[in-house]
Structure formats: structure tokens, C-alpha cells
Design a protein around this motif. Sequence first.
Motif, PDB file in Angstrom:
ATOM      1  N   PRO A   1       0.837  -1.210   0.000  1.00  9.24           N
ATOM      2  CA  PRO A   1       0.000   0.000   0.000  1.00  9.24           C
ATOM      3  C   PRO A   1       0.871   1.261   0.000  1.00  9.24           C
ATOM      4  CG  PRO A   1      -0.648  -1.543   1.741  1.00  9.24           C
ATOM      5  CD  PRO A   1       0.688  -1.980   1.230  1.00  9.24           C
ATOM      6  N   PRO A   2       0.255   2.439  -0.218  1.00  9.75           N
ATOM      7  CA  PRO A   2       1.046   3.678  -0.366  1.00  9.75           C
ATOM      8  C   PRO A   2       1.976   3.994   0.792  1.00  9.75           C
ATOM      9  CG  PRO A   2      -1.183   4.030  -1.166  1.00  9.75           C
ATOM     10  CD  PRO A   2      -1.167   2.663  -0.553  1.00  9.75           C
ATOM     11  N   LEU A   3       1.502   3.885   2.048  1.00 14.85           N
ATOM     12  CA  LEU A   3       2.375   4.235   3.171  1.00 14.85           C
ATOM     13  C   LEU A   3       3.565   3.290   3.250  1.00 14.85           C
ATOM     14  CD1 LEU A   3       3.165   5.810   5.662  1.00 14.85           C
ATOM     15  CD2 LEU A   3       1.518   4.431   6.989  1.00 14.85           C
ATOM     16  N   LEU A   4       3.320   1.983   3.080  1.00 18.71           N
ATOM     17  CA  LEU A   4       4.416   1.026   3.117  1.00 18.71           C
ATOM     18  C   LEU A   4       5.389   1.279   1.977  1.00 18.71           C
ATOM     19  CD1 LEU A   4       5.847  -1.431   4.250  1.00 18.71           C
ATOM     20  CD2 LEU A   4       4.236  -2.889   2.988  1.00 18.71           C
ATOM     21  N   ARG A   5       4.859   1.623   0.794  1.00 18.45           N
ATOM     22  CA  ARG A   5       5.744   1.922  -0.336  1.00 18.45           C
ATOM     23  C   ARG A   5       6.683   3.089  -0.010  1.00 18.45           C
ATOM     24  NH1 ARG A   5       2.281   3.873  -4.053  1.00 18.45           N
ATOM     25  NH2 ARG A   5       2.869   5.994  -3.523  1.00 18.45           N
ATOM     26  N   GLU A   6       6.129   4.133   0.582  1.00 23.55           N
ATOM     27  CA  GLU A   6       6.965   5.288   0.911  1.00 23.55           C
ATOM     28  C   GLU A   6       8.022   4.950   1.963  1.00 23.55           C
ATOM     29  OE1 GLU A   6       7.024   8.065  -0.805  1.00 23.55           O
ATOM     30  OE2 GLU A   6       5.500   7.091  -2.041  1.00 23.55           O
ATOM     31  N   LEU A   7       7.678   4.096   2.914  1.00 25.26           N
ATOM     32  CA  LEU A   7       8.661   3.678   3.910  1.00 25.26           C
ATOM     33  C   LEU A   7       9.775   2.852   3.273  1.00 25.26           C
ATOM     34  CD1 LEU A   7       6.164   2.758   6.754  1.00 25.26           C
ATOM     35  CD2 LEU A   7       7.962   4.495   6.934  1.00 25.26           C
ATOM     36  N   ILE A   8       9.398   1.932   2.386  1.00 25.82           N
ATOM     37  CA  ILE A   8      10.418   1.131   1.698  1.00 25.82           C
ATOM     38  C   ILE A   8      11.337   2.023   0.884  1.00 25.82           C
ATOM     39  CG2 ILE A   8      10.791  -0.620  -0.091  1.00 25.82           C
ATOM     40  CD1 ILE A   8       8.153  -1.922   0.817  1.00 25.82           C
ATOM     41  N   LEU A   9      10.749   2.973   0.146  1.00 24.36           N
ATOM     42  CA  LEU A   9      11.558   3.871  -0.671  1.00 24.36           C
ATOM     43  C   LEU A   9      12.456   4.741   0.205  1.00 24.36           C
ATOM     44  CD1 LEU A   9       8.973   5.005  -3.383  1.00 24.36           C
ATOM     45  CD2 LEU A   9      10.729   3.232  -3.560  1.00 24.36           C
ATOM     46  N   ARG A  10      11.935   5.177   1.341  1.00 23.89           N
ATOM     47  CA  ARG A  10      12.742   6.022   2.223  1.00 23.89           C
ATOM     48  C   ARG A  10      13.989   5.265   2.713  1.00 23.89           C
ATOM     49  NH1 ARG A  10      15.520   6.346   7.047  1.00 23.89           N
ATOM     50  NH2 ARG A  10      15.585   8.491   7.798  1.00 23.89           N
ATOM     51  N   PHE A  11      13.799   4.031   3.194  1.00 23.92           N
ATOM     52  CA  PHE A  11      14.948   3.268   3.697  1.00 23.92           C
ATOM     53  C   PHE A  11      15.878   2.841   2.561  1.00 23.92           C
ATOM     54  CE2 PHE A  11      12.302   2.719   7.507  1.00 23.92           C
ATOM     55  CZ  PHE A  11      13.245   2.959   8.493  1.00 23.92           C
ATOM     56  N   SER A  12      15.320   2.560   1.387  1.00 25.43           N
ATOM     57  CA  SER A  12      16.176   2.111   0.283  1.00 25.43           C
ATOM     58  C   SER A  12      16.956   3.265  -0.344  1.00 25.43           C
ATOM     59  CB  SER A  12      15.343   1.405  -0.785  1.00 25.43           C
ATOM     60  OG  SER A  12      14.399   2.282  -1.365  1.00 25.43           O
ATOM     61  N   ARG A  13      16.527   4.522  -0.116  1.00 21.10           N
ATOM     62  CA  ARG A  13      17.257   5.672  -0.636  1.00 21.10           C
ATOM     63  C   ARG A  13      18.300   6.204   0.345  1.00 21.10           C
ATOM     64  NH1 ARG A  13      11.759   8.585  -1.807  1.00 21.10           N
ATOM     65  NH2 ARG A  13      11.081   7.539  -3.700  1.00 21.10           N
ATOM     66  N   SER A  14      18.295   5.694   1.557  1.00 26.03           N
ATOM     67  CA  SER A  14      19.107   6.323   2.596  1.00 26.03           C
ATOM     68  C   SER A  14      20.517   5.778   2.687  1.00 26.03           C
ATOM     69  CB  SER A  14      18.416   6.159   3.956  1.00 26.03           C
ATOM     70  OG  SER A  14      18.238   4.785   4.262  1.00 26.03           O
ATOM     71  N   HIS A  15      20.841   4.772   1.845  1.00 28.74           N
ATOM     72  CA  HIS A  15      22.162   4.173   1.930  1.00 28.74           C
ATOM     73  C   HIS A  15      22.699   3.897   0.529  1.00 28.74           C
ATOM     74  CE1 HIS A  15      21.473   3.668   6.184  1.00 28.74           C
ATOM     75  NE2 HIS A  15      20.332   3.091   5.906  1.00 28.74           N
ATOM     76  N   THR A  16      24.012   3.851   0.402  1.00 28.28           N
ATOM     77  CA  THR A  16      24.676   3.448  -0.844  1.00 28.28           C
ATOM     78  C   THR A  16      25.574   2.269  -0.504  1.00 28.28           C
ATOM     79  OG1 THR A  16      26.412   5.063  -0.426  1.00 28.28           O
ATOM     80  CG2 THR A  16      24.623   5.726  -1.890  1.00 28.28           C
ATOM     81  N   PRO A  17      25.003   1.057  -0.454  1.00 26.68           N
ATOM     82  CA  PRO A  17      25.681  -0.074   0.166  1.00 26.68           C
ATOM     83  C   PRO A  17      26.796  -0.699  -0.648  1.00 26.68           C
ATOM     84  CG  PRO A  17      23.598  -0.783  -0.733  1.00 26.68           C
ATOM     85  CD  PRO A  17      23.667   0.706  -0.914  1.00 26.68           C
ATOM     86  N   PHE A  18      27.021  -0.249  -1.870  1.00 32.47           N
ATOM     87  CA  PHE A  18      27.981  -0.963  -2.695  1.00 32.47           C
ATOM     88  C   PHE A  18      29.413  -0.501  -2.487  1.00 32.47           C
ATOM     89  CE2 PHE A  18      23.966  -1.277  -5.123  1.00 32.47           C
ATOM     90  CZ  PHE A  18      23.755  -2.600  -4.777  1.00 32.47           C
ATOM     91  N   GLU A  19      29.617   0.518  -1.656  1.00 30.67           N
ATOM     92  CA  GLU A  19      30.965   0.851  -1.252  1.00 30.67           C
ATOM     93  C   GLU A  19      31.157   0.236   0.131  1.00 30.67           C
ATOM     94  OE1 GLU A  19      31.566   4.993  -1.425  1.00 30.67           O
ATOM     95  OE2 GLU A  19      31.042   5.156  -3.554  1.00 30.67           O
ATOM     96  N   ASP A  20      31.962  -0.804   0.181  1.00 33.86           N
ATOM     97  CA  ASP A  20      32.033  -1.651   1.370  1.00 33.86           C
ATOM     98  C   ASP A  20      32.253  -0.856   2.650  1.00 33.86           C
ATOM     99  OD1 ASP A  20      33.614  -4.608  -0.060  1.00 33.86           O
ATOM    100  OD2 ASP A  20      31.882  -3.439  -0.672  1.00 33.86           O
ATOM    101  N   SER A  21      33.217   0.046   2.664  1.00 36.79           N
ATOM    102  CA  SER A  21      33.522   0.751   3.893  1.00 36.79           C
ATOM    103  C   SER A  21      32.346   1.607   4.347  1.00 36.79           C
ATOM    104  CB  SER A  21      34.757   1.633   3.702  1.00 36.79           C
ATOM    105  OG  SER A  21      34.521   2.591   2.669  1.00 36.79           O
ATOM    106  N   GLY A  22      31.695   2.298   3.406  1.00 36.64           N
ATOM    107  CA  GLY A  22      30.552   3.139   3.747  1.00 36.64           C
ATOM    108  C   GLY A  22      29.398   2.327   4.274  1.00 36.64           C
ATOM    109  N   MET A  23      29.243   1.105   3.729  1.00 37.82           N
ATOM    110  CA  MET A  23      28.127   0.263   4.148  1.00 37.82           C
ATOM    111  C   MET A  23      28.235  -0.085   5.627  1.00 37.82           C
ATOM    112  SD  MET A  23      25.454  -1.214   3.158  1.00 37.82           S
ATOM    113  CE  MET A  23      24.433  -2.658   3.231  1.00 37.82           C
ATOM    114  N   VAL A  24      29.443  -0.471   6.050  1.00 39.01           N
ATOM    115  CA  VAL A  24      29.610  -0.898   7.431  1.00 39.01           C
ATOM    116  C   VAL A  24      29.623   0.295   8.374  1.00 39.01           C
ATOM    117  CG1 VAL A  24      31.139  -2.085   9.035  1.00 39.01           C
ATOM    118  CG2 VAL A  24      30.845  -2.968   6.713  1.00 39.01           C
ATOM    119  N   LYS A  25      30.308   1.374   7.987  1.00 38.52           N
ATOM    120  CA  LYS A  25      30.431   2.516   8.876  1.00 38.52           C
ATOM    121  C   LYS A  25      29.108   3.255   9.078  1.00 38.52           C
ATOM    122  CE  LYS A  25      35.288   3.367   7.789  1.00 38.52           C
ATOM    123  NZ  LYS A  25      36.248   4.295   7.136  1.00 38.52           N
ATOM    124  N   ALA A  26      28.179   3.101   8.114  1.00 39.48           N
ATOM    125  CA  ALA A  26      26.933   3.858   8.207  1.00 39.48           C
ATOM    126  C   ALA A  26      26.153   3.545   9.473  1.00 39.48           C
ATOM    127  CB  ALA A  26      26.054   3.592   6.981  1.00 39.48           C
ATOM    128  N   GLY A  27      26.381   2.348  10.054  1.00 38.64           N
ATOM    129  CA  GLY A  27      25.608   1.984  11.232  1.00 38.64           C
ATOM    130  C   GLY A  27      26.292   2.311  12.537  1.00 38.64           C
TER     131      GLY A  27
END
Length: 304
Positions: free
Chosen positions: A108-134
Motif C-alpha cells: 500500500p502507499p504508506l508502506l511503499r513510501e517507507l520502503i523507498l525512504r529506507f532504500s534511498r538512505s544508503h549506498t551499500p555498494f561501497e564496502d567501507s561506507g556500508m559498514v560505517k553507516a551503522g
Amino acid sequence: MNRTEWLESGFPDNILQPVAGHMVVLDSAEEAHPHSHQKVQLLFAISGVITVEVEAGLWTVPPGCAIWIPSGATHAARFVGQASIAMLYLAPEIAASLRAECGIIFVPPLLRELILRFSRSHTPFEDSGMVKAGVGGPSAREERLVAVLMDELAAAPEEPLHLPMPRDRRLRRIALAMLDDPAQRLTIDEWGARVGASNRTLSRLFREETGMSFGVWRHQLHVGLGMQKLASGASVTNVALDLGYQNVGAFISMFKRMMGVSPARYFDLQQETVGEASSAEPMAPLAAAGAEVVEIGLERLRRR
């Protein structure tokens, strides 16, 4: 490593956040070979079609839906057509109260926006950035958003788009033959003559092992294959003929009966979904776009 290798490597388990994700755009078909990770994974099809194979069968994920892949489940995925995919990875401890098995959910729309929000908040393909982000843990705001995400995932309605694979050797022989040649129009009596079982026995076993009648199972197969072909640019007429229908009207009627809308309307809705998501930040294209897709799904099923 490129993104496909990253997806198969188990590297998502190094994510420190309770929820993290990314978005990709695929210009052509791609396939992720069998792999597993301890993180729960959610694959949301913004556009295009995802086919996921797990031990229990095949799952076709249409646009506007997502598939829940539990922690530790070995799975392979194929992305068909020009697909935009949002992927979330969830820590098992926060997802423990949700689904224990694979399942397709309507988003549904609210869940879609939450998924998009979390999926836009990280760039996981740079290994160091992926781990340090947390490092340092999530903020109070992030924790509240995660809680809302969990609530919406728990409330999301499930979609019946699973094609369960039977275990009985006679049923499996029929299922694999229909996967190899979905245009076959043999009746259950004719299949029974081929595999040495009566209509009554096959009908009973199909319901016991798949939860569906033989006819519904075949329609489910055709819907899944039809969506893959349509997402790849095939016309409705050609898809109907490829699947053994005498005319396009019969295929459209079957599709509408199973999905609630015609194929054309279904993919119109897909385009509307894409338009709503077009205001997102630019999504990184998957590396090695255009690479040859290895057709391994059916071969693995045959070997089981």
C-alpha cells in the motif's frame, strides 16, 4: 565486487543498522544465483517482474508487490524487463514476529513510501561506507520509522502468487513437463495416462501437496510466465499463443479471473507506480547490465 556478486556474497549480513537498503535499475534481464544471508530480505518491484526460486517453489513478484525472504533461506532471483527494484535488509531480531516463510505482499502507499525512504538512505555498494553507516546506532527518529515499517509490514495483505512445486514423483513429472512446455493443453486424465495414475489420485495429490486444484495450478503457472513475457515487451497476443491459448480473449479472461484486471490494465497500473516513484533520487544502474542471463532455475528444479 559488482552488485550481483555483492547480492550473492552474504555481505548484507555486515550491515549494522536494523534496517538498510538500496535501489537499482536493471536495463536488461539479470539473475542472482542461489545464496542466503542471515538478514531478512524484502524485494519490492517498483517496475518489472521478479521471479524468486526457493525450495518450496517459484514466486512471481509483479509491480507494486514485494517478496519477503526469511533469514537463512536459500534463494535465487531473476529480474525480468526494465526493472526498478528496492531492496531492504532487516535484522532477524526485529523481524522475528513477522512472517516465517516466503510470501508476496501487496504494498500500500504508506508502506511503499517507507520502503523507498529506507532504500534511498544508503549506498551499500561501497564496502567501507556500508559498514560505517551503522556506527553509533540508529537515531530516535530512525527507531520510530523502523517501528512504523514493522507495523505496516505486519498489516500488508498477502498476494497468492506462489507456484508450489509438488513432491510426489508423478506430480513433479507433470509440473516439470508443463514448465518446459507451458503450451501443452493435456487434461488431467491424459496426464494420468502418461504417469500411471488415475484422475482421482492426481486431483487429490495436487490439492494435498500444492493447496490448489490442477487447473488453478496451471493458471498460476500461466500468470507467472505471462507476466515475465509481458514485462519483456511481448504482446498479449503472442503471450497467449505461446502459452497454448486458442485466442487472446481466452488468455485475457484467465488473467483477469486470477489477477482481477486485464493484462493491459495490469501493466498500466505498473506504469502509474513507476510515475509515482519517478521523483526519487536517481538510482544507480546495476553493474554489468546486458550480461548474459544463465537459465538455471528449471535445471535446479529437475535435479531435486
